[in-house]
Motif scaffolding. Structure first.
Motif, mmCIF file in Angstrom:
data_model
loop_
_atom_site.group_PDB
_atom_site.id
_atom_site.type_symbol
_atom_site.label_atom_id
_atom_site.label_comp_id
_atom_site.label_asym_id
_atom_site.label_seq_id
_atom_site.Cartn_x
_atom_site.Cartn_y
_atom_site.Cartn_z
ATOM 1 N N TYR A 293 0.829 -1.210 0.000
ATOM 2 C CA TYR A 293 0.000 0.000 0.000
ATOM 3 C C TYR A 293 0.863 1.260 0.000
ATOM 4 C CZ TYR A 293 -4.361 2.523 0.728
ATOM 5 O OH TYR A 293 -5.452 3.339 0.562
ATOM 6 N N LEU A 294 2.026 1.183 0.648
ATOM 7 C CA LEU A 294 2.974 2.306 0.609
ATOM 8 C C LEU A 294 3.416 2.570 -0.822
ATOM 9 C CD1 LEU A 294 4.873 4.327 2.059
ATOM 10 C CD2 LEU A 294 6.526 2.449 2.266
ATOM 11 N N GLN A 295 3.706 1.526 -1.572
ATOM 12 C CA GLN A 295 4.099 1.676 -2.969
ATOM 13 C C GLN A 295 2.949 2.215 -3.811
ATOM 14 O OE1 GLN A 295 5.503 -2.157 -4.245
ATOM 15 N NE2 GLN A 295 7.050 -2.295 -2.641
ATOM 16 N N TYR A 296 1.749 1.758 -3.528
ATOM 17 C CA TYR A 296 0.577 2.212 -4.282
ATOM 18 C C TYR A 296 0.335 3.703 -4.073
ATOM 19 C CZ TYR A 296 -4.342 2.856 -5.474
ATOM 20 O OH TYR A 296 -5.517 3.335 -5.997
ATOM 21 N N LEU A 297 0.415 4.163 -2.825
ATOM 22 C CA LEU A 297 0.179 5.579 -2.538
ATOM 23 C C LEU A 297 1.280 6.472 -3.101
ATOM 24 C CD1 LEU A 297 -1.088 5.340 1.166
ATOM 25 C CD2 LEU A 297 -2.458 5.650 -0.911
ATOM 26 N N GLY A 298 2.499 5.934 -3.194
ATOM 27 C CA GLY A 298 3.619 6.731 -3.692
ATOM 28 C C GLY A 298 3.990 6.420 -5.125
ATOM 29 N N SER A 299 3.048 5.876 -5.880
ATOM 30 C CA SER A 299 3.362 5.432 -7.243
ATOM 31 C C SER A 299 3.706 6.586 -8.177
ATOM 32 C CB SER A 299 2.178 4.648 -7.813
ATOM 33 O OG SER A 299 0.999 5.455 -7.828
ATOM 34 N N GLU A 300 3.272 7.799 -7.850
ATOM 35 C CA GLU A 300 3.526 8.940 -8.724
ATOM 36 C C GLU A 300 4.882 9.585 -8.476
ATOM 37 O OE1 GLU A 300 1.563 9.748 -11.170
ATOM 38 O OE2 GLU A 300 0.132 8.176 -10.622
ATOM 39 N N SER A 301 5.558 9.179 -7.425
ATOM 40 C CA SER A 301 6.846 9.792 -7.077
ATOM 41 C C SER A 301 7.933 8.733 -7.038
ATOM 42 C CB SER A 301 6.751 10.481 -5.710
ATOM 43 O OG SER A 301 6.364 9.559 -4.713
ATOM 44 N N PRO A 302 9.196 9.114 -7.278
ATOM 45 C CA PRO A 302 10.303 8.146 -7.237
ATOM 46 C C PRO A 302 10.547 7.649 -5.811
ATOM 47 C CG PRO A 302 11.145 10.380 -7.493
ATOM 48 C CD PRO A 302 9.658 10.474 -7.639
ATOM 49 N N ILE A 303 11.189 6.496 -5.709
ATOM 50 C CA ILE A 303 11.491 5.919 -4.400
ATOM 51 C C ILE A 303 12.626 6.712 -3.751
ATOM 52 C CG2 ILE A 303 12.227 3.853 -3.176
ATOM 53 C CD1 ILE A 303 11.099 2.196 -5.444
ATOM 54 N N GLY A 304 12.381 7.224 -2.552
ATOM 55 C CA GLY A 304 13.379 8.002 -1.834
ATOM 56 C C GLY A 304 14.310 7.130 -1.017
ATOM 57 N N ILE A 305 15.395 7.732 -0.535
ATOM 58 C CA ILE A 305 16.385 6.987 0.228
ATOM 59 C C ILE A 305 15.809 6.469 1.531
ATOM 60 C CG2 ILE A 305 17.249 9.093 1.317
ATOM 61 C CD1 ILE A 305 19.278 5.944 0.339
ATOM 62 N N ILE A 306 14.902 7.240 2.162
ATOM 63 C CA ILE A 306 14.290 6.811 3.419
ATOM 64 C C ILE A 306 13.452 5.558 3.199
ATOM 65 C CG2 ILE A 306 12.745 7.458 5.293
ATOM 66 C CD1 ILE A 306 15.401 8.934 5.292
ATOM 67 N N GLN A 307 12.695 5.559 2.115
ATOM 68 C CA GLN A 307 11.870 4.390 1.814
ATOM 69 C C GLN A 307 12.729 3.166 1.522
ATOM 70 O OE1 GLN A 307 8.776 5.063 -1.088
ATOM 71 N NE2 GLN A 307 8.433 2.870 -1.400
ATOM 72 N N ARG A 308 13.837 3.363 0.815
ATOM 73 C CA ARG A 308 14.736 2.243 0.540
ATOM 74 C C ARG A 308 15.299 1.661 1.836
ATOM 75 N NH1 ARG A 308 16.293 1.771 -4.839
ATOM 76 N NH2 ARG A 308 15.799 3.569 -6.168
ATOM 77 N N LEU A 309 15.740 2.557 2.738
ATOM 78 C CA LEU A 309 16.272 2.093 4.021
ATOM 79 C C LEU A 309 15.200 1.383 4.829
ATOM 80 C CD1 LEU A 309 18.435 5.195 5.054
ATOM 81 C CD2 LEU A 309 19.258 2.980 4.243
ATOM 82 N N PHE A 310 14.013 1.952 4.844
ATOM 83 C CA PHE A 310 12.898 1.369 5.586
ATOM 84 C C PHE A 310 12.550 -0.020 5.056
ATOM 85 C CE2 PHE A 310 8.239 0.865 6.165
ATOM 86 C CZ PHE A 310 8.211 0.859 7.555
ATOM 87 N N THR A 311 12.749 -0.223 3.758
ATOM 88 C CA THR A 311 12.394 -1.490 3.125
ATOM 89 C C THR A 311 13.460 -2.561 3.330
ATOM 90 O OG1 THR A 311 11.141 -0.311 1.423
ATOM 91 C CG2 THR A 311 11.768 -2.577 0.945
ATOM 92 N N PHE A 312 14.745 -2.197 3.193
ATOM 93 C CA PHE A 312 15.797 -3.214 3.139
ATOM 94 C C PHE A 312 16.589 -3.382 4.434
ATOM 95 C CE2 PHE A 312 15.209 -2.337 -1.426
ATOM 96 C CZ PHE A 312 15.071 -3.635 -1.883
ATOM 97 N N VAL A 313 16.724 -2.335 5.250
ATOM 98 C CA VAL A 313 17.567 -2.441 6.438
ATOM 99 C C VAL A 313 17.074 -3.500 7.422
ATOM 100 C CG1 VAL A 313 18.318 -1.203 8.514
ATOM 101 C CG2 VAL A 313 18.573 -0.145 6.274
ATOM 102 N N PRO A 314 15.766 -3.588 7.728
ATOM 103 C CA PRO A 314 15.338 -4.630 8.681
ATOM 104 C C PRO A 314 15.702 -6.041 8.251
ATOM 105 C CG PRO A 314 13.593 -3.008 8.347
ATOM 106 C CD PRO A 314 14.642 -2.714 7.328
ATOM 107 N N GLN A 315 15.499 -6.362 6.974
ATOM 108 C CA GLN A 315 15.808 -7.723 6.559
ATOM 109 C C GLN A 315 17.310 -7.968 6.499
ATOM 110 O OE1 GLN A 315 15.064 -8.897 2.375
ATOM 111 N NE2 GLN A 315 14.172 -6.864 2.082
ATOM 112 N N ILE A 316 18.093 -6.935 6.168
ATOM 113 C CA ILE A 316 19.548 -7.103 6.166
ATOM 114 C C ILE A 316 20.052 -7.398 7.575
ATOM 115 C CG2 ILE A 316 21.741 -5.906 5.827
ATOM 116 C CD1 ILE A 316 20.453 -4.464 3.459
ATOM 117 N N ILE A 317 19.529 -6.659 8.566
ATOM 118 C CA ILE A 317 19.933 -6.883 9.958
ATOM 119 C C ILE A 317 19.591 -8.305 10.398
ATOM 120 C CG2 ILE A 317 19.465 -6.213 12.348
ATOM 121 C CD1 ILE A 317 19.084 -3.346 11.352
ATOM 122 N N LEU A 318 18.391 -8.754 10.078
ATOM 123 C CA LEU A 318 17.962 -10.099 10.470
ATOM 124 C C LEU A 318 18.770 -11.177 9.752
ATOM 125 C CD1 LEU A 318 14.091 -9.616 10.610
ATOM 126 C CD2 LEU A 318 15.628 -10.023 12.532
#
Length: 439
Positions: A293-318
């Motif tokens: 749903y985050l991707q759907y709401l932000g579909s009109e704008s490019p992916i920002g660095i915060i969103q990238r970190l929010f998406t990948f950092v948790p799984q990298i840590i785990l």
């Protein structure tokens, strides 16, 4: 008497469904139970007859699994001609179109949405020159190879032949594995390469394992997350530093050679479509991901660095934490299973074929999971219920044009929680090195 009790425990776990082996099983049981103190070779003749019967029955069960897949391939062809809701995966049509482009001498990436290695489209060229179902048959055969690798791996880890056979059967008769392969999805190829790498590591073929792991990463990017755990498993055993360096070198060399050849043939388009695209991929229509749903709401704008970190950092840590916790040769299959669950649960795009990433790693770990049949059924039911609940609003969106985005997102959250709950339960149930309970 202790040996008799252990023998009785083993007998309770022998496959009761193999009726054709009831006679040799009864003969072996009678031999064991009528002796006061069973010695190693006392019932060897009866046991060998029983084991040979089991092996033959397992072979027939494997052939039955392949026949089920062939029947579904035929059904899929009929279904697709009669129904709007297609049985064949849309990706399979993409693979076939890419193979057609390659056969004509052009680039497979001329086919819009082809995001895979050119090797895959090359494998499916027979779809054009032989029959459109060639790829489905190939993926089904690979599925059976996955079961064989599971059996070999469980045997190599010290379990009995009967336990190894049943672990293989769990995969052969897994409905999701059957459906995904017969719909024309290629993730069984990646599963086969990952399991082959595990088997090579277990048998101390370190250098060859590095090559196969490199191929696995080239075919599908996700096995790269297993690299740290695999390296740590080598660092904690008696493997020499020279062999570890050589294995790492061969892994890198394999990746460089495969990537270099594909780049020479198709240029930057290959790098973007098969590698870079997956790092920023978004699916704003619908998918299982908690980030949908985050991707759907932000579909009109490019992916920002915060969103990238929010998406990948948790799984990298785990993934790193799990590598350190289970990164040894003994625990490596369970380590990869745990990491695969994390990658699937946290992935920004999640579709049904991604489940193969961890489902193929469950059977090699089953002998070391202290779960009763009731507990295993409860875990499977929880996970399936969360997935099925997602499918209903997805169907109304895709085929009825209804605005069900909120419901899809909520069901995605439920599936995310179910995945993590299953992982937590598996971690609690994992008992490494305890072979006696599965013999």
């Amino acid at each position: 008497m202790e040996s008799v009790l252990k023998a009785r425990q083993r007998l309770r776990r022998y496959p009761e469904l193999l009726a054709e082996c009831s006679a040799p099983a009864a003969a072996y049981a009678t031999c064991v139970l009528t002796k006061e103190n069973v010695k190693l070779k006392d019932c060897d003749r009866e046991f060998q007859q029983f084991r040979q019967c089991m092996q033959k029955a397992a072979h027939r069960m494997g052939m039955l699994g392949l026949c089920i897949r062939l029947a579904l391939i035929i059904y899929g062809e009929i279904h697709d001609k009669l129904s709007v809701v297609q049985y064949t995966d849309i990706d399979y049509r993409v693979f076939t179109d890419a193979a057609r482009h390659m056969l004509s001498g052009s680039s497979p990436y001329d086919r819009h949405t082809y995001r895979y290695t050119p090797l895959l489209s090359a494998l499916l060229i027979p779809n054009i020159i032989l029959h459109p179902t060639w790829g489905k048959l190939l993926f089904s055969l690979v599925d059976v190879c996955v079961a064989l690798l599971i059996r070999c791996l469980v045997l190599a880890k010290g379990s009995s032949p009967n336990t190894a056979t049943w672990c293989a059967m769990v995969w052969i008769y897994n409905p999701l594995a059957i459906i995904i392969a017969t719909r024309g999805n290629a993730d069984s190829v990646s599963a086969m390469l990952v399991l082959f790498t595990l088997l090579l590591l277990n048998r101390n073929h370190i250098l060859l394992a590095g090559i196969v792991h490199g191929i696995a990463i080239h075919v599908r990017l996700y096995p790269i997350a297993f690299s740290l755990a695999m390296y740590l498993s080598l660092s904690r055993d008696s493997c020499s530093s020279f062999i570890k360096r050589d294995a790492s070198f061969r892994l890198c060399l394999t990746l460089i050679l495969l990537t270099g050849m594909c780049y020479a043939a198709y240029g930057y388009t290959f790098l973007y479509e098969s590698l870079f695209y997956h790092l920023s991929r978004r699916d704003i229509r619908h998918n299982f991901s908690i980030y949908f749903y985050l991707q759907y709401l932000g579909s009109e704008s490019p992916i920002g660095i915060i969103q990238r970190l929010f998406t990948f950092v948790p799984q990298i840590i785990l993934i790193v934490a799990l590598s350190w916790a289970y990164g040894c040769e003994q625990d490596l299959p369970f380590c990869l299973l745990s990491q695969a669950v994390v990658m699937v649960a946290y992935n920004p795009v999640l579709t049904s074929q991604y489940f193969v990433w961890f489902l193929s790693l469950v059977p090699p770990c089953l002998p070391w999971l202290t779960l009763s049949s009731r507990q295993a059924a409860a875990i499977a039911s929880l996970w399936l219920a969360a997935q099925l609940a997602w499918l209903l609003p997805a169907y109304w969106l895709e085929f009825r044009g209804q605005d069900t985005f909120i419901y899809i997102w909520l069901q995605g959250i439920a599936l995310f929680c179910a995945n993590l709950a299953v992982l937590a339960r598996l971690i609690r149930a994992y008992q490494p090195g305890d072979i006696s309970k599965v013999e």
